[in-house]
Write an enzyme that holds these catalytic residues in place. Structure first.
Site: not given
Length: 612
Positions: A369, A483
């Site tokens: 991320s 993610d």
């Protein structure tokens, strides 16, 4: 000179035979071999007289690199003691396909289990390099170990320990011998050898051998040079076919040298085309450029596509890159892993600044991320100010989550985030980055975390940062990526598979669980909700709920991954929410101060951990 040294001195005069030929021994040489046999784990308990009797009908044998000593399903009729070189123990996974289980070095024995239990070999044993072996007939071996039950037990125990080791990750001693193979005459391998030898000399004595010194020598000559030095660099020119073949057979790992500007073409040595062709020895592609220049877009990928299975690759442009390469080859490399954590991830920028100020190298980097995005900037070799400026432009000034839409799939369209990533990183491929890099996404189609080590950089950063419900997922070749924090927010486990040295992990934990100041079952009507909001009765925001929900699942895995790190940094983030991008300066400063304090307080223990 010890017994082993005397053996090789005597043997080197006798061993001029071709591959696979047996070499006779006189009585003096056999006595020396009997003495050295006592250093083998299987035969240390045998009295000297019994060892001499066991060797009465023994012979020395040369096995060239790539040759098969024993095949799976073959009944061993002799015990083999490896005197020089290295052997690989393989399992057959299909017709002509082998999987490396174990690497055996000098002093190891092969074939005793098959003889003792009178069963065929369970695995194939092949020479990874040119080898010298002592062959002891099976009948002589059995006669010797029946002299004492304790001896038979020691042999069985040693064989059992090797079987257990073969069930785990392949183990091999640190590589010591490297073959420098230029693609064509445009590369001067002697220049590369000189620079690499200088970098390797930090870790031990280095010897360089070229065709003038080594061509036509027997395996024992090479073995003597290798025992006298910590590292040996075998240097071949492009037009030396016979010597190149010798270098390939003699090395632990081949280094494939190409000019960074050269048009990619198939590699000339078939033994380097795939992992299996190279006998499962790691291959390294060195893209040689000029000092200070950035890797050229697409060049690394074009070269890597010339191989059936990609080798490891390195951009080598100057002294710092040679030093990084030396650390990587010797297992002294230093890696950095950065977790997800929203706006708190600006602390990563401060951590990087502190590590650079402390002179701590970053040889590999990866993250999830926001951690993956900062890691990509580091892999681009952005300076401290440049790194902070790019992160500010993308996340603070750029407002990546402002393209709101009807939340059928996500709260935002994702177009703004995509544009900001492409503006920051351009059209770089991951292979073009100066440092080895990966980022992690969660593949919802396969149900697994996926590490991305190649392909368009902006694309996989977009996947790695696709917070479910906030950014739409990345749909790519039939798979749905979100993610990476959903499945692996601290990918130290992935880095451990690539790094043989120390790993510094930065964990921006999402450990502040969402709280509620009052009880509530359902949202009231809008006027009442607005009145309560103005008077402090606030529900958690949609964004904070989605971000927290995306990260909470990976907390258990992160707790396990923290234990894999050599150094674990957890910069404080009090008062900084997951989407508080305007606190970027405070988060970065907290990361810097925390890192400086950690290594100052742990100066002595940190150095010990780095070299364990």
């Amino acid at each position: 000179m010890g017994p082993t040294g005397r053996i090789f001195k005597r043997a080197s005069r006798a061993m001029r035979a071709l591959a696979g030929y047996d070499v006779g021994m006189d009585a003096a040489l056999r006595a020396l071999l009997a003495e050295s046999l006592g250093h083998s784990p299987s035969f240390a308990l045998l009295p000297l007289g019994i060892r001499e009797a066991m060797l009465a009908n023994s012979e020395l044998r040369i096995l060239r690199g790539g040759g098969t000593l024993l095949g799976q399903g073959q009944q061993a009729d002799a015990l083999f003691l490896l005197k020089s070189g290295s052997l690989g123990v393989f399992s057959e996974t299909g017709p002509g396909s082998l999987r490396l289980l174990l690497v055996l070095g000098p002093g190891e024995t092969i074939g005793e289990a098959s003889i003792l239990i009178r069963q065929p070999q369970a695995h194939t044993v092949r020479a990874l390099r040119d080898c010298t072996l002592l062959r002891v007939p099976g009948a002589d071996f059995e006669r010797a170990i029946t002299q004492d039950p304790a001896i038979a037990l020691a042999v069985v125990r040693n064989a059992a320990q090797r079987l257990l080791a073969a069930r785990q990750t392949p183990s091999r001693g640190g590589p010591r011998c490297f073959a420098l193979l230029p693609f064509n005459a445009a590369v001067d391998p002697h220049v590369v050898a000189r620079e690499l030898a200088r970098a390797l000399s930090t870790y031990g004595k280095v010897l360089t051998i070229d065709a003038l010194q080594g061509h036509g020598r027997d395996p024992e000559w090479f073995d003597t040079r290798e025992r006298e030095n910590r590292f040996v660099l075998y240097v071949a020119d492009a037009d030396q076919a016979s010597w190149r073949a010798t270098c390939l057979r003699q090395c632990d790992q081949p280094l494939l040298l190409v000019p960074a500007t050269e048009r990619a073409e198939p590699w000339p040595d078939p033994a380097c085309h795939s992992q299996q062709d190279a006998l499962h020895r790691p291959r390294h592609l060195l893209l040689l450029g000029e000092p200070g220049e950035q890797p050229r877009h697409g060049m690394a990928g074009a070269w890597l596509r010339q191989f059936r299975e990609q080798p490891l690759w390195h951009h080598v442009r100057g002294r710092a890159d040679y030093e990084r390469l030396a650390r990587r080859l010797t297992g002294h490399d230093a890696a950095l892993v950065l977790s997800g954590g929203g706006a708190r991830g600006f602390a990563h920028v401060g951590v990087v600044r502190a590590l650079r100020a402390l002179g701590r190298p970053i040889d590999q980097i990866g993250g999830t991320s926001i951690g993956g995005i900062v890691a990509a900037g580091v892999a681009c070799e952005w300076a401290d100010d440049e790194l902070l400026a790019h992160m500010h432009d993308a996340f603070v000034a750029g407002h990546p989550l402002r393209d709101l839409t009807v939340p059928l799939i996500a709260a935002t369209r994702g177009a703004r985030t995509t544009r900001l990533l492409r503006t920051a990183f351009g059209e770089r491929d991951i292979e073009d980055l100066a440092l080895p890099f990966f980022c992690v996404s969660s593949n919802l189609s396969s149900g697994c975390a996926e590490a991305h080590c190649g392909g368009p950089l902006w694309l996989w950063l977009r996947a790695s940062a696709a917070i479910p419900g906030i950014l739409p997922p990345l749909l790519h070749q039939g798979a749905v990526h979100v993610d990476g924090a959903v499945m692996n927010n601290l990918p130290v486990d992935i880095m451990r598979d690539h790094c043989g040295g120390s790993i510094t992990a930065v964990d921006i934990r999402g450990d502040d669980a969402l709280g509620a100041a009052f009880d509530g079952i359902a949202l009231p009507r809008l006027p009442t909700l607005t009145w309560r909001w103005l008077h402090g009765h606030r529900w958690p925001s949609l964004f904070s709920i989605l971000v927290r929900a995306a990260m909470v699942h990976s907390e258990t895995a992160s707790a396990q991954h923290r234990n894999l790190a050599t150094h674990l940094l957890s910069p404080p983030h009090e008062g900084i929410g997951l989407l508080d991008w305007h606190h970027f300066q405070r988060a970065a400063e907290a990361g810097y101060r925390h890192t400086m304090a950690y290594f100052e307080q742990n100066r002595e223990t940190a150095e010990g951990r780095d070299h364990r």
